[in-house]
Design a protein around this motif. Sequence first.
Motif, mmCIF file in Angstrom:
data_model
loop_
_atom_site.group_PDB
_atom_site.id
_atom_site.type_symbol
_atom_site.label_atom_id
_atom_site.label_comp_id
_atom_site.label_asym_id
_atom_site.label_seq_id
_atom_site.Cartn_x
_atom_site.Cartn_y
_atom_site.Cartn_z
ATOM 1 N N GLY A 32 3.772 -1.673 -5.736
ATOM 2 C CA GLY A 32 5.068 -2.139 -6.189
ATOM 3 C C GLY A 32 5.879 -2.768 -5.085
ATOM 4 N N SER A 33 5.552 -2.419 -3.825
ATOM 5 C CA SER A 33 6.283 -2.997 -2.695
ATOM 6 C C SER A 33 5.371 -3.384 -1.536
ATOM 7 N N GLN A 34 4.153 -2.857 -1.506
ATOM 8 C CA GLN A 34 3.251 -3.138 -0.398
ATOM 9 C C GLN A 34 1.820 -2.843 -0.827
ATOM 10 N N PHE A 35 0.859 -3.328 -0.016
ATOM 11 C CA PHE A 35 -0.539 -2.995 -0.250
ATOM 12 C C PHE A 35 -0.870 -1.694 0.470
ATOM 13 N N VAL A 36 -1.352 -0.723 -0.271
ATOM 14 C CA VAL A 36 -1.737 0.578 0.270
ATOM 15 C C VAL A 36 -3.250 0.625 0.385
ATOM 16 N N LEU A 37 -3.727 1.120 1.529
ATOM 17 C CA LEU A 37 -5.165 1.213 1.765
ATOM 18 C C LEU A 37 -5.667 2.611 1.415
ATOM 19 N N TYR A 38 -6.659 2.687 0.564
ATOM 20 C CA TYR A 38 -7.331 3.945 0.226
ATOM 21 C C TYR A 38 -8.723 3.927 0.846
ATOM 22 N N ASN A 39 -8.977 4.883 1.746
ATOM 23 C CA ASN A 39 -10.293 4.972 2.367
ATOM 24 C C ASN A 39 -10.622 6.433 2.656
ATOM 25 N N GLN A 40 -11.495 6.690 3.610
ATOM 26 C CA GLN A 40 -11.928 8.063 3.869
ATOM 27 C C GLN A 40 -10.811 8.945 4.456
ATOM 28 N N GLY B 236 -14.649 2.680 7.245
ATOM 29 C CA GLY B 236 -14.285 3.655 6.222
ATOM 30 C C GLY B 236 -13.129 4.537 6.635
ATOM 31 N N TYR B 237 -12.839 4.581 7.923
ATOM 32 C CA TYR B 237 -11.714 5.369 8.440
ATOM 33 C C TYR B 237 -10.644 4.440 9.026
ATOM 34 N N ASP B 238 -11.029 3.579 9.972
ATOM 35 C CA ASP B 238 -10.104 2.562 10.450
ATOM 36 C C ASP B 238 -10.009 1.460 9.399
ATOM 37 N N GLY B 239 -8.784 0.968 9.186
ATOM 38 C CA GLY B 239 -8.604 -0.071 8.176
ATOM 39 C C GLY B 239 -7.650 -1.152 8.633
ATOM 40 N N GLY B 240 -8.089 -2.418 8.516
ATOM 41 C CA GLY B 240 -7.256 -3.537 8.932
ATOM 42 C C GLY B 240 -6.075 -3.764 8.015
ATOM 43 N N LYS B 241 -5.058 -4.421 8.542
ATOM 44 C CA LYS B 241 -3.865 -4.767 7.772
ATOM 45 C C LYS B 241 -4.197 -5.903 6.812
ATOM 46 N N PHE B 242 -3.723 -5.765 5.574
ATOM 47 C CA PHE B 242 -4.007 -6.779 4.564
ATOM 48 C C PHE B 242 -2.774 -7.653 4.369
ATOM 49 N N TYR B 243 -2.909 -8.927 4.728
ATOM 50 C CA TYR B 243 -1.822 -9.878 4.556
ATOM 51 C C TYR B 243 -2.182 -10.833 3.416
ATOM 52 N N LEU B 244 -1.203 -11.153 2.599
ATOM 53 C CA LEU B 244 -1.443 -12.055 1.478
ATOM 54 C C LEU B 244 -0.458 -13.223 1.546
ATOM 55 N N GLY B 245 -0.528 -13.978 2.638
ATOM 56 C CA GLY B 245 0.312 -15.156 2.781
ATOM 57 C C GLY B 245 1.793 -14.858 2.675
ATOM 58 N N THR B 246 2.252 -13.756 3.286
ATOM 59 C CA THR B 246 3.650 -13.358 3.174
ATOM 60 C C THR B 246 4.312 -13.351 4.540
ATOM 61 N N ASP B 247 5.630 -13.573 4.533
ATOM 62 C CA ASP B 247 6.422 -13.508 5.760
ATOM 63 C C ASP B 247 7.079 -12.147 5.916
ATOM 64 N N LYS B 248 6.616 -11.170 5.175
ATOM 65 C CA LYS B 248 7.197 -9.836 5.237
ATOM 66 C C LYS B 248 7.039 -9.236 6.630
ATOM 67 N N SER B 249 8.078 -8.533 7.101
ATOM 68 C CA SER B 249 7.995 -7.832 8.378
ATOM 69 C C SER B 249 6.900 -6.780 8.307
ATOM 70 N N SER B 250 6.118 -6.630 9.374
ATOM 71 C CA SER B 250 4.983 -5.703 9.338
ATOM 72 C C SER B 250 4.859 -4.958 10.658
#
Length: 268
Positions: free
Chosen positions: A19-27, A119-133
């Motif tokens: 609803g506001s950001q991409f959340v990563l689900y992994n191990q 599976g444990y470390d996970g990269g940041k997912f950007y979708l062409g946004t200028d959102k502060s990260s």
Amino acid sequence: TVNTASLHGTYSGVYAWDGSQFVLYNQTSDDINYIAPGEGFFVASADGGANVTFTEDMQTSARGLNFNAQNVARGGTSISNKRVSILELELSDSANKQRDFTKLYFSNEDKLTKGLDPGYDGGKFYLGTDKSSIFTRLLEEDEGIDIQIQAIPYSEINELVIPLGIKSKSSSLQVSIKENSIDDFYKIYFEDRLKNTIVEFDKTIDLEFGSNENSLGRFFLHFTNGFFPELPTDGDLRIFKVSEDEIKLMGDYNTNYKAQIFDFTGRL
């Protein structure tokens, strides 16, 4: 685990919009969550493409929960036989009413290293946004990828220094600790090398941030179970309290320093 070979090593997980950001689900996730029929999500394929398999063991029915549910069930990963501590940081951009998060996952699991652990470390997912990260970088084997979740052996926590990155076009930024389950005898310090400051990270920190500034090499997190210099002075010199009747001066090995101590009456 079933699809590890099909997924990109640095992005091995499921990225879902909450609803506001991409959340990563992994191990590292300890939630049980479900992909509802018709609900979208992202995965990153291994180089060259691959097939992802949803086995019958992964499927269920009549759960009524999805990625946007407020009452997510706990216990997706059993932690009874492992030691786990979480540090989650929140970046607030008050000017644009935006928030972003990055997480550090400390565990005594044998498979964890200071490098890339698929599976444990996970990269940041950007979708062409200028959102502060906000993000970190791998302690070892860094390939220039911004990390959303970094998993580190618990045995390495003491005297650990982690690079912290921020991307923003806003100057109204604050960074704070959203979750911290690290043992109390470990202190966390926030270093700003541009301003030459090191402060204990026990409250919200206001950041002076230039427009489109590249923060890599500026901000660092320090973890220690000992004393740490909190009062920066010129150059590499640090002065800090050790006990009620002792202070310590720490500086460059090749530099000669002269110290003078005065009491409250002015006596040298």
